[in-house]
Design a protein around this motif. Structure first.
Motif, short mmCIF file in Angstrom:
data_model
loop_
_atom_site.label_atom_id
_atom_site.label_comp_id
_atom_site.label_asym_id
_atom_site.label_seq_id
_atom_site.Cartn_x
_atom_site.Cartn_y
_atom_site.Cartn_z
N TYR A 332 0.85 -1.20 0.00
CA TYR A 332 0.00 0.00 0.00
C TYR A 332 0.88 1.24 0.00
N ASP A 333 0.74 2.06 -1.06
CA ASP A 333 1.56 3.26 -1.18
C ASP A 333 0.78 4.53 -0.86
N GLY A 334 -0.48 4.39 -0.47
CA GLY A 334 -1.29 5.57 -0.20
C GLY A 334 -1.06 6.12 1.20
N ASN A 335 -1.89 7.06 1.57
CA ASN A 335 -1.83 7.67 2.88
C ASN A 335 -2.46 6.73 3.90
N ARG A 336 -1.67 6.19 4.80
CA ARG A 336 -2.17 5.20 5.76
C ARG A 336 -3.17 5.81 6.74
N HIS A 337 -3.01 7.07 7.06
CA HIS A 337 -3.94 7.70 8.00
C HIS A 337 -5.35 7.79 7.41
N TYR A 338 -5.43 8.28 6.16
CA TYR A 338 -6.73 8.38 5.53
C TYR A 338 -7.31 7.00 5.21
N GLY A 339 -6.42 6.05 4.91
CA GLY A 339 -6.90 4.68 4.68
C GLY A 339 -7.50 4.08 5.92
N GLY A 340 -6.87 4.32 7.08
CA GLY A 340 -7.42 3.82 8.34
C GLY A 340 -8.75 4.45 8.68
N LEU A 341 -8.90 5.76 8.40
CA LEU A 341 -10.18 6.42 8.65
C LEU A 341 -11.28 5.86 7.77
N ALA A 342 -10.94 5.59 6.50
CA ALA A 342 -11.93 5.01 5.59
C ALA A 342 -12.36 3.63 6.05
N LEU A 343 -11.42 2.85 6.57
CA LEU A 343 -11.75 1.51 7.06
C LEU A 343 -12.72 1.59 8.24
N LEU A 344 -12.45 2.46 9.17
CA LEU A 344 -13.35 2.61 10.32
C LEU A 344 -14.73 3.11 9.88
N ARG A 345 -14.75 3.97 8.87
CA ARG A 345 -16.01 4.54 8.41
C ARG A 345 -16.93 3.50 7.78
N VAL A 346 -16.37 2.56 7.02
CA VAL A 346 -17.21 1.60 6.30
C VAL A 346 -17.52 0.35 7.12
N LYS A 347 -16.78 0.11 8.21
CA LYS A 347 -17.03 -1.09 9.01
C LYS A 347 -18.44 -1.10 9.59
N VAL A 348 -18.96 0.06 9.92
CA VAL A 348 -20.33 0.15 10.49
C VAL A 348 -21.35 -0.38 9.49
N HIS A 349 -21.19 -0.01 8.23
CA HIS A 349 -22.13 -0.44 7.20
C HIS A 349 -21.92 -1.91 6.82
N SER A 350 -20.67 -2.37 6.81
CA SER A 350 -20.40 -3.75 6.39
C SER A 350 -20.97 -4.76 7.37
N ALA A 351 -20.99 -4.43 8.66
CA ALA A 351 -21.53 -5.36 9.65
C ALA A 351 -23.02 -5.60 9.41
N LYS A 352 -23.75 -4.56 9.03
CA LYS A 352 -25.19 -4.71 8.78
C LYS A 352 -25.45 -5.50 7.50
N LEU A 353 -24.53 -5.37 6.53
CA LEU A 353 -24.72 -6.06 5.26
C LEU A 353 -24.48 -7.56 5.35
N THR A 354 -23.60 -8.00 6.23
CA THR A 354 -23.20 -9.40 6.28
C THR A 354 -24.40 -10.33 6.45
N ALA A 355 -25.30 -10.04 7.40
CA ALA A 355 -26.45 -10.92 7.66
C ALA A 355 -27.37 -10.98 6.46
N ARG A 356 -27.56 -9.85 5.76
CA ARG A 356 -28.47 -9.84 4.62
C ARG A 356 -27.88 -10.57 3.41
N LEU A 357 -26.57 -10.42 3.24
CA LEU A 357 -25.94 -11.04 2.07
C LEU A 357 -25.82 -12.55 2.21
N GLN A 358 -25.85 -13.06 3.44
CA GLN A 358 -25.69 -14.50 3.66
C GLN A 358 -26.72 -15.29 2.85
N GLY A 359 -27.97 -14.81 2.80
CA GLY A 359 -29.00 -15.54 2.07
C GLY A 359 -29.02 -15.28 0.59
N LEU A 360 -28.33 -14.23 0.14
CA LEU A 360 -28.37 -13.89 -1.27
C LEU A 360 -27.30 -14.60 -2.10
N VAL A 361 -26.19 -14.96 -1.48
CA VAL A 361 -25.07 -15.53 -2.24
C VAL A 361 -25.00 -17.04 -2.16
#
Length: 458
Positions: A332-361
């Protein structure tokens, strides 16, 4: 030729998945850093070397401990390499039996190309010892029959230059090879072999004692002969005349003694002849010590080249430009600080998606058949049940939920996505990939274009 060449990355990828080791295809050099194997794209003429190189280096990545300190002597490092190569190849063959043919084809190709030739007693001591170890271990303990004549000639050359005593002791140490279970044990055996070379290159105390004893015995024999001669002379000058009967008895005894002495001399001559013949095929002890000392002091250039180093050089020499490259994980050659912030930002949404996607895939797979009382298909193997009043003569298929899905997201980062749209797309792709991560049987990947390693667009 083009089809076969372009197939190399596909086969290499299959090897990587099978061995669970990252493989990269491209460039002009074959190498491994202990975690990733790299090979150049090559023509069909050397593809057997490429596949053998992959299998061999995969064995090192899986079974060799690269953190251990190597021997400080070139001969010691060379012996370590030989023993470890045999050990990891045997381990690969036990785990993946099909690699035996792949690995053996490398030796066949090197022999056919004249890059792996038998050693003779005209070579230097380091080359004789090095090739002797290489050919003997691979033939006897890696079971490579193509090296049978190489091993035989190597054994003869070592006996002629390094002595039978040393070769016998060396063979005794090599019998430990099948018991080696780790890199540390390979290195320990290598240290024993180097210690044997050091021991045999020094004068042996027992040899000096034997020489002293021999000199003492010869001196005693000369002294005894000198004391017997005067006695025999005084006996011949005895004035007393013996009687005729005693003379006859003495003549008979003397004749018998001469006969016995003649037989003993004949036996001694035969023994000396056999000893002379044996000494004629054995080097002088001082020459053996000199040869072993030369092998012990050999440099890396004086020792034979490692087999798979020869293979790597051959692959590099035969490398060709190829547009077909395997995708590899990049740092990874990008900005690690902004990458870490993006990871924390999307984790909230990904947790909600996991249960719904289980039945779709999920996907359905057919499993075993079973018999039931009603259905549309008869089970021929169970029709006899109708005669005994058992209605279970119909066959149905059971279904089992088994996720087996591959999802690849492609994010457009072209100029039309400027103004904040690109950030939203990247967050959405990351959230979806994270949501799919806990679901077994789902393979996911995310790619973005254009740009390399997050390069800023202009």
């Amino acid at each position: 030729m083009k089809t076969l060449t372009n197939a190399l990355p596909i086969v290499a990828a299959a090897y990587g998945r099978t061995f669970n080791i990252p493989v990269q295809v491209g460039g002009d050099e074959a190498m491994t850093d202990g975690t990733v194997i790299r090979i150049p794209a090559v023509a069909d003429t050397v593809k057997s070397l490429a596949y053998g190189y992959l299998a061999h280096e995969a064995g090192h990545v899986r079974f060799t401990d690269f953190a251990l300190a190597r021997h400080d002597n070139p001969l010691g490092r060379f012996v370590e390499g030989i023993l470890e190569d045999v050990r990891i190849e045997n381990a690969m063959i036990r785990t993946y039996p099909g690699t035996r043919t792949t690995l053996d084809s490398v030796v066949d190709a090197l022999i056919a190309d004249g890059k792996l030739v038998p050693v003779t007693d005209q070579a230097g001591p380091a080359e004789i010892l090095g090739n002797g170890l290489l050919h003997l271990t691979r033939h006897r303990y890696r079971k490579q029959e193509a090296l049978a004549s190489h091993a035989k000639q190597a054994d003869q050359a070592m006996r002629h230059v390094l002595g039978t005593r040393f070769v016998h002791r060396l063979h005794g140490l090599l019998t430990e090879i099948p018991t080696l279970a780790s890199t540390a044990e390979s290195m320990a055996l290598a240290r024993k072999i180097v210690a044997l070379v050091e021991e045999e290159s020094r004068p042996q105390p027992e040899e000096e004692d034997e020489q002293d004893e021999e000199h003492q015995a010869q001196g005693s024999e000369r002294e005894e002969q000198s004391t017997q001669d005067p006695a025999q002379g005084s006996e011949s000058q005895d004035p007393d005349s013996p009687n005729p009967n005693e003379e006859d008895m003495d003549d008979g005894a003397e004749s018998e003694e001469r006969s016995t002495e003649s037989e003993e001399q004949g036996t001694e001559n035969q023994a000396q002849g056999a000893e002379s013949k044996e000494q004629g095929t054995q080097p002088d002890r001082s020459d053996i010590k000199t040869a072993l000392q030369a092998a012990l002091a050999a440099t890396d250039d004086e020792l034979p080249e490692d087999v798979f180093q020869v293979v790597a050089e051959a692959l590099g020499a035969e490398s060709i430009p190829s547009p077909t490259l395997l995708p590899t994980k990049e740092s990874y050659d990008g900005n690690r600080h902004y990458g870490g912030l993006a990871l924390l930002r999307v984790k909230v949404h990904s947790a909600k998606l996991t249960a719904r996607l289980q039945g779709l895939v999920q996907a359905h797979t057919l499993t075993r058949h079973r018999t039931v009382q009603r259905g549309r298909s008869l089970s021929p193997a169970h029709l006899h049940r109708a005669g005994v009043g058992d209605p279970r003569i119909f066959r149905v298929r059971d279904h089992k939920v088994a996720p087996d899905t591959a999802l690849h997201l492609l994010v457009d980062l072209s100029g039309s996505m400027a103004g904040g749209h690109d950030g939203i797309a990247l967050d959405a792709a990351m959230a979806l990939a994270l949501a799919l991560e806990p679901i077994r049987g789902v393979s996911r990947a995310v790619s973005a274009f254009p740009g390399l390693r997050g390069q800023t667009r202009t």
